[in-house]
Write an enzyme that holds these catalytic residues in place. Structure first.
Site, short mmCIF file in Angstrom:
data_model
loop_
_atom_site.label_atom_id
_atom_site.label_comp_id
_atom_site.label_asym_id
_atom_site.label_seq_id
_atom_site.Cartn_x
_atom_site.Cartn_y
_atom_site.Cartn_z
N HIS A 80 0.79 -1.26 0.05
CA HIS A 80 -0.15 -0.04 0.09
C HIS A 80 1.03 1.10 -0.02
O HIS A 80 2.02 1.33 0.75
CB HIS A 80 -1.00 0.16 1.22
CG HIS A 80 -1.94 0.92 1.09
ND1 HIS A 80 -1.99 2.29 1.51
CD2 HIS A 80 -3.33 1.00 0.60
CE1 HIS A 80 -3.04 2.93 1.26
NE2 HIS A 80 -3.91 2.10 0.84
N GLU B 29 -7.64 -4.82 -0.71
CA GLU B 29 -8.42 -5.74 -2.00
C GLU B 29 -8.03 -7.24 -1.66
O GLU B 29 -9.03 -7.85 -2.29
CB GLU B 29 -7.57 -5.38 -3.03
CG GLU B 29 -8.02 -4.05 -3.58
CD GLU B 29 -7.03 -2.58 -3.09
OE1 GLU B 29 -6.15 -3.02 -2.12
OE2 GLU B 29 -7.41 -1.68 -3.30
#
Length: 392
Positions: free
Chosen positions: A278, A331
């Site tokens: 991320h 996700e």
């Protein structure tokens, strides 16, 4: 590094170097929330986003983002009653949906939503946020947010040769979304799992789509135009397209005995492992932690494989890329949870959009209070001007 202009007291433009992609650059103030990447924590206004996802409804958090406070029971009921009729699309838009679904059959409901929102804005006669007061801006945003799940599910069903399902005014946001998507009443466990996911993805700092929405809002454009721009940013695979791709990774691995070899081959080849890493978090993504717990509550082979893939990927990355912190992002387990809740993979990113539209709208409303247009500069690196224009 890129150069932007900063005009000093003398009026002379002074160059200022900033990181590529504006990483870490503060561009404005916000009261909507923040992401504290090193701590693995993010919040909506003054409340932990994950605590809100655990304890509150989607409508509660929507109210919080728009009004700055959590509602009591009376305010919640009043807000839900106000939103419910806004879910129904105008006849002009309903009539256009089959053609929009056909034209977006390859790119999916998210592309169709851009067209639908433009049509909704035109049909409603939305005016630029620059020309209307804060109350009307909020009304415009409320109407569009309420319509998004109806439009997304209708576009999906039409693309599958099915008739759209009308919204039910008696159902809360998440339950109504699943009802319109599947055509049947969802069970309570799956509804709550999807609702917690929706709440956890309403907002997440100045990500690409949120910043895009604010840039367009700074021009004074109408709310629909701002949301269409945000959806365009979300459609990029580096931003909103990862939940189904992370699930594709689990499909490609197939069984636990294939994890080590499959992951090592891709890491050594320099390929990205979808669902890991991320740009902000330097520790575990708190959303991933919540969704992993939800997935474990369902259980089953897919969950077992996902948990083992996560464990082995982190072990292999620690071995092959020491010092580099890479953990699962939202996700990875979002795909698992949505799969277990019966959502088709083509609706994973649209479902994310059905939540994030509230966060975008809150940011649009906040940005509209600032009359300064967002207009950075770029450093020119082409051929030195002026060059003589060649004759024909």
């Amino acid at each position: 590094m890129a150069t932007i202009g900063d005009t000093g007291a003398t009026g002379v433009r002074n160059p200022l170097d900033v990181p590529r992609g504006l990483a870490g650059v503060v561009v404005t103030d916000t009261a909507l929330g923040d992401v504290r990447g090193r701590e693995g924590f993010y919040h909506y206004r003054q409340f932990s986003a994950l605590e809100l996802a655990r304890t509150r409804s989607f409508e509660d958090v929507w109210y919080l983002m728009f009004h700055g406070e959590l509602p009591d029971r009376g305010a919640r009921d009043g807000f839900a009653a106000r939103v419910a009729p806004l879910r129904h699309l105008p006849e002009e838009v309903r009539e256009a949906l089959p053609a929009i679904a056909r034209s977006g059959s390859v790119s999916g409901p998210l592309a169709g939503l851009r067209t639908t929102l433009s049509l909704l804005g035109a049909t409603a006669g939305l005016r630029p946020v620059y020309d209307i007061d804060a109350g009307q801006r909020r009304e415009d945003a409320l109407a569009l947010c309420a319509a998004v799940p109806t439009a997304l599910t209708a576009l999906h069903r039409l693309s599958q040769g099915l008739e759209p399902v009308e919204p039910r005014d008696d159902l809360p946001y998440a339950a109504n979304y699943l009802h319109m998507l599947t055509g049947s009443a969802p069970d309570a466990e799956r509804t709550r799992a999807v609702e917690r996911y929706l709440v956890s993805t309403i907002d997440h700092g100045f990500n690409a789509s949120t910043f895009t929405a604010r840039v367009v809002a700074s021009t004074g454009a109408d709310v629909a135009a701002c949301l269409v721009a945000a959806i365009g940013a979300l459609s990029g695979p580096l931003h909103g397209g990862a939940p189904s791709r992370a699930l594709d990774t689990l499909d490609a691995i197939g069984t636990p005995d294939r994890i080590d070899g499959w992951i090592r081959d891709r890491v050594l080849a320099g390929e990205r492992i979808m669902g890991f890493g991320h740009p902000v978090y330097r520790t575990e993504d708190p959303r991933s932690r919540m969704l992993r717990d939800i997935a474990r509550g369902f259980g089953g082979p897919l969950v077992d494989l996902a948990v083992e893939v996560e464990r082995q990927v982190e072990t292999i990355l620690a071995e092959l890329k020491p010092g580099r912190e890479l953990h699962t992002n939202v996700e990875f387990y979002a795909g698992v949870v949505m799969e277990l809740c019966g959502l088709p993979r083509t609706m994973f990113t649209p479902t994310f959009c059905a939540a994030r539209v509230v966060g975008w709208s809150a940011n649009i409303l906040e940005q509209a209070e600032d009359s300064k247009i967002i207009r950075p500069a770029a450093r020119y690196v082409g051929a030195p001007p002026p060059q003589p224009v060649p004759a024909l």
